[in-house]
Scaffold this motif. Structure first.
Motif, PDB file in Angstrom:
ATOM      1  N   VAL A  69       0.846  -1.196   0.000  1.00 61.23           N
ATOM      2  CA  VAL A  69       0.000   0.000   0.000  1.00 61.23           C
ATOM      3  C   VAL A  69       0.887   1.253   0.000  1.00 61.23           C
ATOM      4  O   VAL A  69       0.594   2.231  -0.698  1.00 61.23           O
ATOM      5  N   ILE A  70       1.997   1.214   0.755  1.00 66.18           N
ATOM      6  CA  ILE A  70       2.929   2.343   0.746  1.00 66.18           C
ATOM      7  C   ILE A  70       3.445   2.566  -0.678  1.00 66.18           C
ATOM      8  O   ILE A  70       3.451   3.699  -1.181  1.00 66.18           O
ATOM      9  N   ALA A  71       3.850   1.481  -1.336  1.00 61.15           N
ATOM     10  CA  ALA A  71       4.374   1.604  -2.695  1.00 61.15           C
ATOM     11  C   ALA A  71       3.302   2.160  -3.630  1.00 61.15           C
ATOM     12  O   ALA A  71       3.566   3.067  -4.427  1.00 61.15           O
ATOM     13  N   PHE A  72       2.076   1.637  -3.503  1.00 61.75           N
ATOM     14  CA  PHE A  72       1.000   2.116  -4.373  1.00 61.75           C
ATOM     15  C   PHE A  72       0.761   3.611  -4.175  1.00 61.75           C
ATOM     16  O   PHE A  72       0.674   4.367  -5.132  1.00 61.75           O
ATOM     17  N   THR A  73       0.635   4.036  -2.886  1.00 58.89           N
ATOM     18  CA  THR A  73       0.365   5.450  -2.630  1.00 58.89           C
ATOM     19  C   THR A  73       1.479   6.318  -3.185  1.00 58.89           C
ATOM     20  O   THR A  73       1.206   7.375  -3.755  1.00 58.89           O
ATOM     21  N   MET A 125      -1.985  -7.687  -0.397  1.00 54.80           N
ATOM     22  CA  MET A 125      -0.603  -7.329  -0.693  1.00 54.80           C
ATOM     23  C   MET A 125      -0.324  -7.468  -2.190  1.00 54.80           C
ATOM     24  O   MET A 125       0.238  -6.567  -2.824  1.00 54.80           O
ATOM     25  N   PHE A 126      -0.780  -8.593  -2.785  1.00 53.40           N
ATOM     26  CA  PHE A 126      -0.588  -8.790  -4.221  1.00 53.40           C
ATOM     27  C   PHE A 126      -1.379  -7.749  -5.006  1.00 53.40           C
ATOM     28  O   PHE A 126      -0.894  -7.187  -5.982  1.00 53.40           O
ATOM     29  N   LEU A 127      -2.609  -7.505  -4.562  1.00 50.31           N
ATOM     30  CA  LEU A 127      -3.477  -6.586  -5.293  1.00 50.31           C
ATOM     31  C   LEU A 127      -2.894  -5.179  -5.305  1.00 50.31           C
ATOM     32  O   LEU A 127      -2.818  -4.527  -6.360  1.00 50.31           O
ATOM     33  N   ALA A 128      -2.448  -4.702  -4.117  1.00 48.59           N
ATOM     34  CA  ALA A 128      -1.925  -3.337  -4.045  1.00 48.59           C
ATOM     35  C   ALA A 128      -0.637  -3.209  -4.847  1.00 48.59           C
ATOM     36  O   ALA A 128      -0.416  -2.214  -5.544  1.00 48.59           O
ATOM     37  N   ARG A 129       0.210  -4.244  -4.778  1.00 47.97           N
ATOM     38  CA  ARG A 129       1.468  -4.194  -5.535  1.00 47.97           C
ATOM     39  C   ARG A 129       1.155  -4.218  -7.028  1.00 47.97           C
ATOM     40  O   ARG A 129       1.746  -3.489  -7.818  1.00 47.97           O
ATOM     41  N   GLY A 130       0.171  -5.060  -7.410  1.00 46.64           N
ATOM     42  CA  GLY A 130      -0.233  -5.123  -8.807  1.00 46.64           C
ATOM     43  C   GLY A 130      -0.774  -3.790  -9.284  1.00 46.64           C
ATOM     44  O   GLY A 130      -0.457  -3.335 -10.391  1.00 46.64           O
ATOM     45  N   ALA A 131      -1.580  -3.137  -8.435  1.00 45.54           N
ATOM     46  CA  ALA A 131      -2.133  -1.825  -8.796  1.00 45.54           C
ATOM     47  C   ALA A 131      -1.008  -0.810  -8.955  1.00 45.54           C
ATOM     48  O   ALA A 131      -1.045   0.044  -9.850  1.00 45.54           O
ATOM     49  N   ALA A 132       0.027  -0.925  -8.117  1.00 48.87           N
ATOM     50  CA  ALA A 132       1.162  -0.008  -8.226  1.00 48.87           C
ATOM     51  C   ALA A 132       1.871  -0.191  -9.563  1.00 48.87           C
ATOM     52  O   ALA A 132       2.227   0.780 -10.236  1.00 48.87           O
ATOM     53  N   TYR A 133       2.037  -1.460  -9.996  1.00 47.75           N
ATOM     54  CA  TYR A 133       2.661  -1.723 -11.291  1.00 47.75           C
ATOM     55  C   TYR A 133       1.829  -1.133 -12.412  1.00 47.75           C
ATOM     56  O   TYR A 133       2.350  -0.624 -13.399  1.00 47.75           O
ATOM     57  N   LEU A 134       0.485  -1.222 -12.255  1.00 51.06           N
ATOM     58  CA  LEU A 134      -0.398  -0.708 -13.294  1.00 51.06           C
ATOM     59  C   LEU A 134      -0.212   0.786 -13.459  1.00 51.06           C
ATOM     60  O   LEU A 134      -0.238   1.312 -14.565  1.00 51.06           O
TER      61      LEU A 134
ATOM     62  N   PHE B 294      -0.234 -10.499 -22.361  1.00 48.80           N
ATOM     63  CA  PHE B 294      -0.572  -9.327 -21.553  1.00 48.80           C
ATOM     64  C   PHE B 294       0.718  -8.610 -21.184  1.00 48.80           C
ATOM     65  O   PHE B 294       1.758  -9.245 -21.026  1.00 48.80           O
ATOM     66  N   PRO B 295       0.670  -7.287 -21.012  1.00 46.39           N
ATOM     67  CA  PRO B 295       1.872  -6.621 -20.504  1.00 46.39           C
ATOM     68  C   PRO B 295       2.179  -7.167 -19.110  1.00 46.39           C
ATOM     69  O   PRO B 295       1.263  -7.442 -18.339  1.00 46.39           O
ATOM     70  N   PRO B 296       3.454  -7.344 -18.780  1.00 48.51           N
ATOM     71  CA  PRO B 296       3.800  -7.952 -17.477  1.00 48.51           C
ATOM     72  C   PRO B 296       3.280  -7.156 -16.284  1.00 48.51           C
ATOM     73  O   PRO B 296       3.146  -7.710 -15.204  1.00 48.51           O
ATOM     74  N   GLU B 297       2.950  -5.861 -16.502  1.00 47.12           N
ATOM     75  CA  GLU B 297       2.416  -5.078 -15.385  1.00 47.12           C
ATOM     76  C   GLU B 297       1.127  -5.685 -14.849  1.00 47.12           C
ATOM     77  O   GLU B 297       0.799  -5.547 -13.682  1.00 47.12           O
ATOM     78  N   PHE B 298       0.382  -6.358 -15.756  1.00 46.52           N
ATOM     79  CA  PHE B 298      -0.922  -6.883 -15.347  1.00 46.52           C
ATOM     80  C   PHE B 298      -0.798  -8.156 -14.525  1.00 46.52           C
ATOM     81  O   PHE B 298      -1.739  -8.567 -13.865  1.00 46.52           O
ATOM     82  N   ASN B 299       0.385  -8.760 -14.605  1.00 48.21           N
ATOM     83  CA  ASN B 299       0.617 -10.068 -14.009  1.00 48.21           C
ATOM     84  C   ASN B 299       0.056 -10.209 -12.595  1.00 48.21           C
ATOM     85  O   ASN B 299      -0.812 -11.022 -12.309  1.00 48.21           O
ATOM     86  N   LEU B 300       0.549  -9.316 -11.723  1.00 47.13           N
ATOM     87  CA  LEU B 300       0.237  -9.451 -10.307  1.00 47.13           C
ATOM     88  C   LEU B 300      -1.233  -9.170 -10.029  1.00 47.13           C
ATOM     89  O   LEU B 300      -1.869  -9.831  -9.212  1.00 47.13           O
ATOM     90  N   ILE B 301      -1.811  -8.189 -10.740  1.00 42.77           N
ATOM     91  CA  ILE B 301      -3.170  -7.786 -10.406  1.00 42.77           C
ATOM     92  C   ILE B 301      -4.155  -8.856 -10.873  1.00 42.77           C
ATOM     93  O   ILE B 301      -5.147  -9.149 -10.186  1.00 42.77           O
ATOM     94  N   ILE B 302      -3.874  -9.486 -12.024  1.00 46.14           N
ATOM     95  CA  ILE B 302      -4.752 -10.574 -12.484  1.00 46.14           C
ATOM     96  C   ILE B 302      -4.675 -11.744 -11.510  1.00 46.14           C
ATOM     97  O   ILE B 302      -5.692 -12.317 -11.098  1.00 46.14           O
ATOM     98  N   LYS B 303      -3.429 -12.055 -11.098  1.00 44.30           N
ATOM     99  CA  LYS B 303      -3.225 -13.148 -10.147  1.00 44.30           C
ATOM    100  C   LYS B 303      -3.993 -12.857  -8.853  1.00 44.30           C
ATOM    101  O   LYS B 303      -4.713 -13.722  -8.339  1.00 44.30           O
ATOM    102  N   ALA B 304      -3.853 -11.624  -8.357  1.00 39.15           N
ATOM    103  CA  ALA B 304      -4.540 -11.259  -7.123  1.00 39.15           C
ATOM    104  C   ALA B 304      -6.045 -11.399  -7.295  1.00 39.15           C
ATOM    105  O   ALA B 304      -6.747 -11.918  -6.421  1.00 39.15           O
ATOM    106  N   GLY B 305      -6.549 -10.949  -8.459  1.00 39.53           N
ATOM    107  CA  GLY B 305      -7.982 -11.014  -8.717  1.00 39.53           C
ATOM    108  C   GLY B 305      -8.486 -12.449  -8.683  1.00 39.53           C
ATOM    109  O   GLY B 305      -9.475 -12.760  -8.007  1.00 39.53           O
ATOM    110  N   ILE B 306      -7.786 -13.341  -9.411  1.00 40.65           N
ATOM    111  CA  ILE B 306      -8.211 -14.746  -9.448  1.00 40.65           C
ATOM    112  C   ILE B 306      -8.170 -15.354  -8.046  1.00 40.65           C
ATOM    113  O   ILE B 306      -9.092 -16.047  -7.617  1.00 40.65           O
ATOM    114  N   ILE B 307      -7.096 -15.054  -7.313  1.00 40.69           N
ATOM    115  CA  ILE B 307      -6.956 -15.628  -5.973  1.00 40.69           C
ATOM    116  C   ILE B 307      -8.081 -15.146  -5.064  1.00 40.69           C
ATOM    117  O   ILE B 307      -8.654 -15.923  -4.297  1.00 40.69           O
TER     118      ILE B 307
END
Lengths: 328, 343
Positions: A69-73, A125-134, B294-307
Motif C-alpha cells: 500500500v505504501i508503494a502504491f500510494t 498485498m498482491f493486489l496493491a502491488r499489482g495496482a502499483a505496477y499498473l 498481456f503486458p507484465p504489469e498486469f501479471n500481479l493484479i490478475i493473479k490477485a484477482g483470481i486468488i
C-alpha cells in the motif's frame, strides 16, 4: 510495582537506553541532535505504518499489505503530481481515501467472509502491488513548490539537528495512536477483541464495525506512510518498500505487543522503531559492517523478545496457579 | 472404486479451477496445449508450467504438513536463499556433488529443526517463530555469499535445474518424487492421521498418546528439507546464488497454494494432492499471463484477482451459505413430498 504485562515494554526501553549509551561511548557523536533528528526522519514512514500495525496486532490480526500500500500510494501521488499536474494536496487526499477504502474492504472480507486476516491481507498485498505496477513501473520523480515548501519546514535544535515535518507527522501519529488506544471506546474495543473475540462479542462490543475500522485505520496510516515516503524520497517507485510490513511487525513485537493480541502499548512500538533505527545508525557509524547485519541483529532481537514474552506468560500463569492452590 | 470417486469429489473444485484456467489460456493463446519433442526432450507451455512449478510445489508439500499441524512456516523463502548460498559456495570450493547435496539438505533440515524447537518446545506462535528466520535468514545467506551473487560453472549440479532424463526435465522428477514419498509416508502409515489429530486439538491428541511435539518437529523438518531441495533447483537453474532474491515471497505462494487446495489454516484435514494442484493453478496463472501476451504489469493484479475470487468462493461464510441453500432445498422437497402424501 511493575505489572508483568508492561515488563516487555520496560525491557525494550531499558535495552534501547543501554544500547544507545554503549553506542555513545564508542562514538560520542551519536549523541548529537543531528543524529537524533535523522533517526526520526529516516524512520518516519516506518513508524507511521507501525502504529497501524500495532492496532491490527492488538486485535490479534495481521496486515501484510502495508508495504504494497505504501508503494502504491507513493507511485499514485508521484504520477498524479508529476505527470498529471494535480495539486499535491488533492493527490494526498485522494491517496488517503483510496488506501482507507482498501483497508475497509479487507476488514469486511475478514469479518463477513470469515477468511483469516493472514490470507486476506496476503491477497491484498498482491493486489496493491499489482495496482502499483499498473500505475507505473518506472521510478517517477516529483518536483512541486508546495512539496519543496513542506520539506523546507523544520524546527532547528541546538547543535544543528532538524526536526523535519516528516518526523513531526510521525510523532503526531504516535501521540494520536496512544490517545486512541488508551482513551477512546474504539481503543478499548480493540483490546477486548484481541483478548478474546467471543467474550467481546458477548459483552456487546461491535466486533464487525470495529474490525473494519481497525483495518481501515491500518490502511489510512499505510497511505499516510506512503505520502511521507514519497516526500522523503521525492519520487514514487512501485518496487519500493518491499517487506516493510515485516519491519513494522518486528518493531511491534520488539515493542512488547503480544502477537496473540490484547496486550501491548503504542509507545512500545515507538521504542521498537527507534531501536531498529539505532542498529542501522550504528552500522553506518561503524562503516566496516555490511548492511545485512541489520537483518541478523533484528532477528536476534526478535528471538530474545519472544522468548522473554513466553517466560513472562509462563511465570504469570504459574503465579496464578500457585495462588489458586493456596486458596484451596 | 468408491475410494476413487470420493477422492475425485474432494479434488473436484481444484481440478475444475485448473481446467477452467487452462481452458481460458488456451483460448487466448493458441498452441498453448501443444507438447512437442525436440532434441529428445519434451517442450511446450504445459511442460514449462510443470518445470516452473517445481520450487513452489516442493515448498507446498512441506507447507501442507506444517499447516495441518495448525502452524505456518514463513521462513522457507529465506531457507531457499540459505541452502542455495551453501550449495553454490561448496560447488565453487570444489566439493563433489553428493557432498554438496548432502550438506545443503542438512542445512535445510537444521533450519526446519530450529523452527521446530521454537514452535514445539518453546511454544511460540508459529507465525512469529518462523518470522525470526524469515527476517534473519537472508542476512545469514548474505553472510555465506559474502554479499555477492555467487556464480559457478558446474554442469552436473546445474543439471538439477535445467537437465532432463528420458525426455522429462529433472525438476519434475524431483518435486513429483518428493511429493510421492511424503504422500506415501503420510497416507500408507498412520503419520498423516496423527498429524491431523495434532492440528485439530493438540492437547487432546497428546492426552490420547499422540507424540504431538515430535510430529510438529517432523513437520517443520520436512518443510526445511523441501525448501532445501527447492533452493538447490533454483540455484542450479540460474547457476548462481542470489541471497537477496532467491525464493523471495515463495513462502506466500506456497501458503496460497495450500489455501487454494482447500486445506484450512486452522489445521486438521489436509491433502497434499490438492495443495499440489493449487500450486499448479498458481503457476498456470503465472505462465498463462506471460504466454497470453498481456503486458507484465498486469501479471500481479490478475493473479490477485483470481486468488481473491477463489478465496471468496471457498470462504467459510460462502460455504455455510451454500450448505444452507442445499439444506433448505432439501427441506422444500421433503415438505412437498409429505403434502403430496397427505393429499
Amino acid at each position: 510495582m511493575i505489572h508483568a504485562r508492561n515488563l516487555p515494554f520496560i525491557t525494550t526501553l531499558a535495552i534501547f537506553v543501554i544500547a544507545y549509551a554503549l553506542c555513545v561511548l564508542q562514538f560520542p557523536n551519536m549523541l548529537s541532535t543531528r543524529v537524533i533528528g535523522n533517526l526520526l526522519t529516516d524512520n518516519a514512514f516506518l513508524g507511521i505504518a507501525a502504529v497501524g500495525m500495532t492496532f491490527v496486532i492488538l486485535s490479534s490480526g495481521i496486515d501484510l499489505s502495508v508495504g504494497s500500500v505504501i508503494a502504491f500510494t507513493s507511485v499514485f501521488v508521484a504520477v498524479m503530481v508529476g505527470s498529471f499536474g494535480v495539486h499535491p494536496l488533492t493527490a494526498f487526499i485522494a491517496a488517503l481515501v483510496i488506501s482507507t477504502l482498501f483497508g475497509c474492504l479487507m476488514g469486511a472480507m475478514i469479518r463477513y467472509l470469515l477468511i483469516p486476516p493472514f490470507v486476506v491481507t496476503l491477497a491484498g498485498m498482491f493486489l496493491a502491488r499489482g495496482a502499483a505496477y499498473l500505475v507505473s513501473t518506472e521510478s517517477v520523480p516529483i518536483t512541486h513548490e508546495f512539496i519543496d515548501a513542506m520539506m523546507g519546514f523544520y524546527i532547528r535544535f541546538p547543535g544543528g539537528g532538524r526536526l523535519t515535518l516528516l518526523a513531526m507527522i510521525m510523532l503526531a501519529v504516535f501521540i494520536a495512536g496512544i490517545f486512541i488506544a488508551s482513551r477512546t471506546r474504539f481503543g478499548a474495543n480493540v483490546y477486548a477483541i484481541g483478548g478474546n473475540i467471543q467474550s467481546a462479542e458477548l459483552m456487546g462490543v461491535p466486533v464487525g464495525s470495529t474490525t473494519i475500522r481497525i483495518y481501515a485505520l491500518s490502511g489510512f496510516l499505510s497511505g499516510l506512510a506512503g505520502i511521507v515516503y514519497t516526500l522523503y524520497t521525492s519520487s514514487g517507485y512501485s518496487l519500493a518498500t518491499v517487506g516493510v510490513e515485516l519491519d513494522a511487525i518486528a518493531a511491534v513485537v520488539i515493542g512488547g505487543t503480544l502477537l496473540t493480541g490484547g496486550v501491548g502499548l503504542i509507545a512500545g512500538t515507538f521504542v521498537g522503531i527507534l531501536l531498529q533505527g539505532l542498529i542501522q545508525t550504528y552500522i553506518v557509524f561503524d562503516g566496516t559492517l555490511s548492511s545485512w547485519w541489520t537483518k541478523i541483529v533484528i532477528g536476534i532481537l526478535l528471538f530474545v523478545f519472544i522468548v522473554l514474552q513466553r517466560t513472562i506468560i509462563w511465570y504469570s500463569n504459574r503465579q496464578l496457579a500457585v495462588r489458586q492452590l493456596k486458596e484451596v | 472404486m468408491h475410494v476413487i470417486t470420493r477422492r475425485l469429489r474432494r479434488l473436484a473444485p481444484q481440478l475444475i479451477a485448473l481446467a477452467i484456467i487452462l481452458g481460458v489460456i488456451s483460448l487466448v493463446a493458441p498452441g498453448f496445449l501443444t507438447v512437442s519433442v525436440q532434441n529428445g526432450r519434451l517442450y511446450g507451455s504445459l511442460i514449462d508450467i510443470l518445470v516452473r512449478a517445481a520450487p513452489v510445489a516442493l515448498l507446498t508439500v512441506g507447507m501442507t504438513l506444517v499447516i495441518a499441524t495448525r502452524g505456518i512456516d514463513l521462513s522457507i523463502g529465506a531457507v531457499i536463499a540459505i541452502c542455495g548460498a551453501v550449495a553454490a559456495s561448496l560447488i565453487t570450493e570444489g566439493y563433489s556433488l553428493p557432498v554438496v547435496i548432502a550438506i545443503s539438505l542438512g542445512v535445510g533440515i537444521a533450519c526446519g529443526l530450529w523452527n521446530g524447537v521454537l514452535v514445539a518446545i518453546l511454544d511460540i506462535q508459529p507465525i512469529i517463530a518462523t518470522l525470526i528466520l524469515m527476517v534473519a535468514g537472508r542476512g545469514i545467506a548474505q553472510l555465506i555469499t559474502e554479499g555477492v551473487i555467487l556464480t559457478f560453472n558446474d554442469d552436473t549440479f546445474s543439471a538439477l535445474g535445467s537437465g532432463a532424463f528420458a525426455g522429462i526435465p529433472i525438476p519434475i522428477y524431483l518435486w513429483l518424487g518428493t511429493a510421492l514419498i511424503v504422500g506415501l509416508l503420510m497416507r500408507r502409515t498412520a503419520l498423516g492421521f496423527l498429524i491431523e489429530a495434532t492440528g485439530i486439538n493438540r492437547r487432546a491428541a497428546s492426552l490420547a498418546g499422540v507424540r504431538a511435539r515430535f510430529l510438529i518437529f517432523a513437520a517443520y523438518a520436512i518443510s526445511g528439507l523441501c525448501a532445501a531441495i527447492a533452493g538447490m533447483i533454483v540455484t542450479a537453474d540460474i547457476r548462481g546464488a542470489d541471497a537477496n532474491n532467491a525464493g523471495l515471497w515463495l513462502e506466500l505462494d506456497a501458503i496460497l497454494a495450500v489455501v487454494v487446495g482447500g486445506t484450512s489454516l486452522n489445521g486438521g484435514r489436509f491433502s497434499i494432492t490438492a495443495s499440489l494442484i493449487g500450486a499448479l493453478i498458481i503457476q498456470s496463472i503465472n505462465t498463462g499471463i506471460l504466454v497470453s501476451g498481456f503486458p507484465p504489469e498486469f501479471n500481479l493484479i490478475i493473479k490477485a484477482g483470481i486468488i481473491i475470487i477463489v478465496l471468496t468462493l471457498q470462504s467459510p461464510a460462502v460455504m455455510t451459505l451454500l450448505g444452507f441453500m442445499k439444506f433448505s432445498r432439501r427441506r422444500e422437497t421433503l415438505t412437498h413430498g409429505t403434502k403430496e402424501a397427505t393429499r
